[in-house]
Design a protein around this motif. Structure first.
Motif, PDB file in Angstrom:
ATOM      1  N   HIS A   1      21.432  -5.469  25.224  1.00 46.18           N
ATOM      2  CA  HIS A   1      21.799  -5.159  23.838  1.00 46.18           C
ATOM      3  C   HIS A   1      23.279  -4.786  23.771  1.00 46.18           C
ATOM      4  CE1 HIS A   1      17.681  -5.135  22.235  1.00 46.18           C
ATOM      5  NE2 HIS A   1      17.340  -4.605  23.397  1.00 46.18           N
ATOM      6  N   ALA A   2      23.930  -5.241  22.731  1.00 45.25           N
ATOM      7  CA  ALA A   2      25.335  -4.892  22.522  1.00 45.25           C
ATOM      8  C   ALA A   2      25.451  -3.565  21.783  1.00 45.25           C
ATOM      9  CB  ALA A   2      26.026  -5.990  21.726  1.00 45.25           C
TER      10      ALA A   2
ATOM     11  N   GLY B   1      32.087  -4.941  19.971  1.00 42.34           N
ATOM     12  CA  GLY B   1      30.635  -5.051  19.902  1.00 42.34           C
ATOM     13  C   GLY B   1      30.061  -6.148  20.781  1.00 42.34           C
ATOM     14  N   LYS B   2      30.682  -6.393  21.938  1.00 41.21           N
ATOM     15  CA  LYS B   2      30.191  -7.414  22.857  1.00 41.21           C
ATOM     16  C   LYS B   2      29.164  -6.813  23.825  1.00 41.21           C
ATOM     17  CE  LYS B   2      33.308 -10.087  21.049  1.00 41.21           C
ATOM     18  NZ  LYS B   2      32.925 -11.112  20.052  1.00 41.21           N
TER      19      LYS B   2
ATOM     20  N   ASP C   1      27.744   2.131  16.971  1.00 40.31           N
ATOM     21  CA  ASP C   1      26.768   1.285  16.290  1.00 40.31           C
ATOM     22  C   ASP C   1      25.877   0.644  17.357  1.00 40.31           C
ATOM     23  OD1 ASP C   1      25.284  -0.458  14.817  1.00 40.31           O
ATOM     24  OD2 ASP C   1      26.971  -1.646  14.077  1.00 40.31           O
ATOM     25  N   TYR C   2      24.639   1.147  17.464  1.00 38.63           N
ATOM     26  CA  TYR C   2      23.688   0.637  18.444  1.00 38.63           C
ATOM     27  C   TYR C   2      22.832  -0.490  17.881  1.00 38.63           C
ATOM     28  CZ  TYR C   2      24.883   4.543  21.483  1.00 38.63           C
ATOM     29  OH  TYR C   2      25.549   5.431  22.291  1.00 38.63           O
ATOM     30  N   GLY C   3      23.149  -0.951  16.694  1.00 40.39           N
ATOM     31  CA  GLY C   3      22.452  -2.083  16.127  1.00 40.39           C
ATOM     32  C   GLY C   3      20.971  -1.825  15.951  1.00 40.39           C
ATOM     33  N   ALA C   4      20.165  -2.819  16.329  1.00 34.42           N
ATOM     34  CA  ALA C   4      18.722  -2.747  16.115  1.00 34.42           C
ATOM     35  C   ALA C   4      17.965  -2.184  17.314  1.00 34.42           C
ATOM     36  CB  ALA C   4      18.190  -4.135  15.785  1.00 34.42           C
TER      37      ALA C   4
ATOM     38  N   GLN D   1      24.638   4.537  28.074  1.00 33.94           N
ATOM     39  CA  GLN D   1      23.922   3.353  27.594  1.00 33.94           C
ATOM     40  C   GLN D   1      24.820   2.416  26.788  1.00 33.94           C
ATOM     41  OE1 GLN D   1      19.936   4.021  26.038  1.00 33.94           O
ATOM     42  NE2 GLN D   1      19.907   6.071  26.886  1.00 33.94           N
ATOM     43  N   LEU D   2      26.070   2.320  27.210  1.00 31.78           N
ATOM     44  CA  LEU D   2      27.015   1.438  26.544  1.00 31.78           C
ATOM     45  C   LEU D   2      27.087   0.059  27.188  1.00 31.78           C
ATOM     46  CD1 LEU D   2      29.962   3.932  25.896  1.00 31.78           C
ATOM     47  CD2 LEU D   2      28.263   3.111  24.247  1.00 31.78           C
TER      48      LEU D   2
END
Length: 354
Positions: A303-304, A257-258, A342-345, A282-283
């Protein structure tokens, strides 16, 4: 069952993948002999997991100023010795032959009319996946550098093709992630240019792993010699990674998740295509050249994404034990069904991933 396993050692990615495969193969009862080529023997380090491994000079790619130099590559490779190594490698005592884009093993198997299984990222390029920088020379290298009878390609995304996710370790969770800590691994770039790029960004701590040494550096730039243990420690607790667009380190960064920024090696089709693939999925972010404005924008606005990959090594070992050399699409899909993004927020990325 006795396996002969050839590993291309020019970079660290192939070796890292083999480190994951080695205990899985041993646990399954396979007896494995490893061969490493493409790097001087005395430049190999922390190789205990491979036991009494073999070494040959093999072939490698030479770089200059952040790009592949085909002139230096042709001059530095000893073709006559390469041919001799192929002719003298006896594979008759082995039940199964595997190459991780390692040419001596691949060509020795072909000459001895033996089936060879290719496991690696490069074999994914035999399918219609994102590509750029593709020309006749690049296609020729990918097709003939380490040819395999059966090709198990690996990539960050399946792109609706029968390729597998990366073979990587599941890392332990760090006690804390340091938001201002950035890991930098750009071994093909001039260390002086890296220092100049990062010197004004004093609000961040850059941990730069490099085969070269630079003593003229500001205090917030830490230059370190290559060490697997040290590198893994810094990778665990950093928040962000700047690296070339190789496959294995980017895979590890995604798994942890970096936040990821890649600078592809110029005139290298694989790295240019990897950068394109990261952008399309979009990674990660891409900078074509060493550019401070791009680094600043990424540090402040990037974004991570965390991609949780399954234990692909165990899936491959199970496939090897089955004896079925057909790459079944249903099996590949079942492996990808275990992947979690997991794209987070970031709402835009979550919407695009849906």
């Amino acid at each position: 069952m006795r396996i002969f396993y050839g590993v291309q050692a020019t970079g660290n990615g192939h070796i890292t993948r083999a480190r994951v495969m080695a205990p899985a193969l041993k646990a399954a009862g396979f007896e494995v002999t490893y061969l490493f080529t493409g790097r001087p023997w005395d430049h190999l380090f922390e190789m205990e997991v491979f036991g009494d491994y073999l070494w040959r000079k093999g072939l490698t790619f030479s770089t200059k100023a952040g790009r592949v130099s085909y002139l230096k590559t042709s001059v530095h490779n000893d073709v006559l010795r390469f041919v001799q190594d192929i002719r003298t490698l006896d594979l008759s005592h082995y039940d199964l032959i595997i190459t991780d884009f390692e040419p001596v093993t691949a060509w020795a198997a072909r000459m001895q009319k033996r089936e060879v299984i290719g496991i690696g990222h490069q074999y994914a390029f035999g399918y219609p996946i994102p590509k750029t920088g593709d020309d006749i020379l690049a296609r020729t290298v990918l097709k003939y550098f380490a040819p395999a009878s059966v090709e198990l390609g690996l990539h960050w995304h399946h792109f609706d093709q029968p390729i597998l996710p990366p073979v990587i370790e599941t890392p332990p969770e760090p006690e804390a992630v340091l938001e201002q800590k950035v890991l930098v691994y750009l071994p093909f770039e001039d260390i002086r240019e890296i220092v100049a790029l990062l010197a004004p960004l004093r609000e961040y701590e850059f941990h730069v792993y490099s085969p070269a040494v630079s003593r003229d550096r500001p205090e917030h730039i830490h230059i370190k010699q290559l060490s697997r243990a040290g590198f893994q420690r810094d990778l665990r607790d950093c928040s962000s990674v700047i690296c070339n667009a190789g496959f294995e380190l980017a895979s590890e960064a995604l798994q942890m998740g970096k936040k990821l920024l890649v600078k592809p090696l110029r005139a290298q089709m694989e790295q240019l295509s990897n950068a394109l693939g990261l952008e399309q999925t979009q990674l990660g972010a891409v900078m074509p050249e060493l550019d401070r404005a791009s680094v600043i924008h990424w540090l402040r606005n990037g974004h991570a994404v965390r991609v949780v990959y399954p234990n692909v090594a165990s899936h491959i070992v199970g496939w090897l034990k089955s004896g079925d050399r057909h790459i079944d699409h249903a099996w590949v899909r079942s492996v990808w069904d275990e992947v979690r993004y997991d794209y987070g927020a970031d709402p835009e990325r979550r919407a695009n991933a849906a």
